[in-house]
Design a protein around this motif. Sequence first.
Motif, mmCIF file in Angstrom:
data_model
loop_
_atom_site.group_PDB
_atom_site.id
_atom_site.type_symbol
_atom_site.label_atom_id
_atom_site.label_comp_id
_atom_site.label_asym_id
_atom_site.label_seq_id
_atom_site.Cartn_x
_atom_site.Cartn_y
_atom_site.Cartn_z
ATOM 1 N N ARG A 137 0.838 -1.192 0.000
ATOM 2 C CA ARG A 137 0.000 0.000 0.000
ATOM 3 C C ARG A 137 0.879 1.250 0.000
ATOM 4 N NH1 ARG A 137 -3.841 -1.700 4.854
ATOM 5 N NH2 ARG A 137 -1.825 -2.513 5.524
ATOM 6 N N ARG A 138 0.380 2.299 -0.639
ATOM 7 C CA ARG A 138 1.164 3.519 -0.837
ATOM 8 C C ARG A 138 0.506 4.701 -0.123
ATOM 9 N NH1 ARG A 138 4.655 4.473 -4.650
ATOM 10 N NH2 ARG A 138 3.665 6.373 -5.471
ATOM 11 N N ILE A 139 1.333 5.483 0.559
ATOM 12 C CA ILE A 139 0.852 6.656 1.286
ATOM 13 C C ILE A 139 1.601 7.884 0.786
ATOM 14 C CG2 ILE A 139 0.738 7.812 3.535
ATOM 15 C CD1 ILE A 139 0.456 5.142 4.863
ATOM 16 N N TYR A 197 -1.619 6.343 -4.962
ATOM 17 C CA TYR A 197 -1.655 6.274 -3.506
ATOM 18 C C TYR A 197 -2.983 5.695 -3.005
ATOM 19 C CZ TYR A 197 2.040 9.661 -4.416
ATOM 20 O OH TYR A 197 3.152 10.293 -4.907
ATOM 21 N N ASP A 198 -2.876 5.009 -1.880
ATOM 22 C CA ASP A 198 -4.078 4.491 -1.214
ATOM 23 C C ASP A 198 -4.629 5.481 -0.201
ATOM 24 O OD1 ASP A 198 -4.172 1.672 -2.284
ATOM 25 O OD2 ASP A 198 -2.148 1.688 -1.447
ATOM 26 N N ALA A 199 -3.786 6.414 0.264
ATOM 27 C CA ALA A 199 -4.220 7.380 1.272
ATOM 28 C C ALA A 199 -3.272 8.564 1.260
ATOM 29 C CB ALA A 199 -4.249 6.743 2.659
ATOM 30 N N ILE A 202 -9.285 9.767 -2.910
ATOM 31 C CA ILE A 202 -8.664 8.866 -1.944
ATOM 32 C C ILE A 202 -8.781 9.500 -0.562
ATOM 33 C CG2 ILE A 202 -7.084 7.687 -3.518
ATOM 34 C CD1 ILE A 202 -4.939 9.652 -2.846
ATOM 35 N N LEU A 229 -5.255 3.843 6.976
ATOM 36 C CA LEU A 229 -5.554 2.918 5.863
ATOM 37 C C LEU A 229 -6.820 2.102 6.085
ATOM 38 C CD1 LEU A 229 -1.902 1.735 5.261
ATOM 39 C CD2 LEU A 229 -3.305 3.020 3.622
ATOM 40 N N GLU A 247 -8.963 0.354 3.370
ATOM 41 C CA GLU A 247 -8.222 0.376 2.089
ATOM 42 C C GLU A 247 -7.690 -1.011 1.756
ATOM 43 O OE1 GLU A 247 -8.438 3.092 0.266
ATOM 44 O OE2 GLU A 247 -9.624 3.821 1.921
#
Length: 407
Positions: A3-5, A104-106, A130, A404, A407
């Motif tokens: 997961r990407r922030i 990005y996830d968040a 997002i 997250l 997510e």
Amino acid sequence: MARRILVVTQHFWPENFRINDIVEGFLQDGLEVDVLCGLPNYPKGEWFDGYGPHGPWEEHYGTAQVFRAKEWPRKGNTSLNIFLNYVSWPLYAASALKRLPGGYDAVFCFNTSPVLMCWPAIRYAQKHRIPFTNYVLDLWPENLYSVLPVQNTLLRRIAQGVSDHLYKQADRLIAMSEPLQKRLCERTGKPESSVAAIPQYCEDFYANPQHDAALEARFTGRFNLVFTGTFTPAQSLDMVLQAVLEARADGAESLHLLLVGDGMSRESLQALARELHAEDAVTFYGSVPAKEVPKFTALADALLISLSDSPDLGLTVPGKLASYMAAGKPILASMNGAGFTAVQQSGGGLVSPACDQHALARNMVRLVQMDAADRAALGAKAKEYYLAHYRRAELLRRLETFILQGE
């Protein structure tokens, strides 16, 4: 797939802010991270070596990609330059959003001052649909008034409206304490499920004392009361200095205030020390890297934390308190609200109301005259409280889970 922030924060490495360690923690836990930040010039307002108005604009921090945006430096920490610094970075950062790779996830904002710092994060999150989480470290506009004396009614009304609007735009908010959580719920109308109370944790290195023979030899023979961090009006260090002189006059002759750090109030504090002929009572050591702070907490006989008499500052527990408790030394606190309660509950120190110079001086005398074994017992209780409430791994896990969720 990891997961990407996207982390948005005006202040980032090589400046000393806890977001540096949070990013390290995210990476250690297998997350992918990009950081949108400013050009380092805090707290003096001077560009760090290797940085300037022409960049660099992209770097790496571990495996995190760092994207920098312009800002007006705080040079001199004048009211005008602080204002220009506050408003310039969000505008430049918003124009830098197009440089981000996406995916990005968040989006997560480490929102110290100014509140405007979160505006680019809001824009990006809404455009790409997002979730955006805002970690409220400095409550605005209240924190603004502790630094800049804004008295104009219209300007204060505008600051309140802008702050409330930006907080409402977040999908999720993080508060450092339950009183701040309640305040944010009231101001935004959000349910408690969308506003988490997660205190600032303490990096693990603060719990490991570093004995420095040269440093300890320099300050031996005195009762060293150590303060570390930024010097601003919010810390009321002018009152602290006068309390030190009062305590020395009341029997604590060996008391010595060691100020480790820098900030907008340094010059005025040094001028006050000269005016009061207090040069023997206080040492202005200057800034040190965060990982060298344990050298100073190790030599300390007690650690000082103070805040001004503001009900809004009392809503939070400063992150500094966690690092002090990790050091296992007695805490001497002058503050109200959540921080006062935390020190009281820990049993790890002496606490007095914010800006009560005489009460603080009496506690200074008590500490100096206390048996070493009793002071050690206070320090042990402070360390126990840190282990129960401010451990890095547990609070990082809570941060990641909240940011997250779903997510």
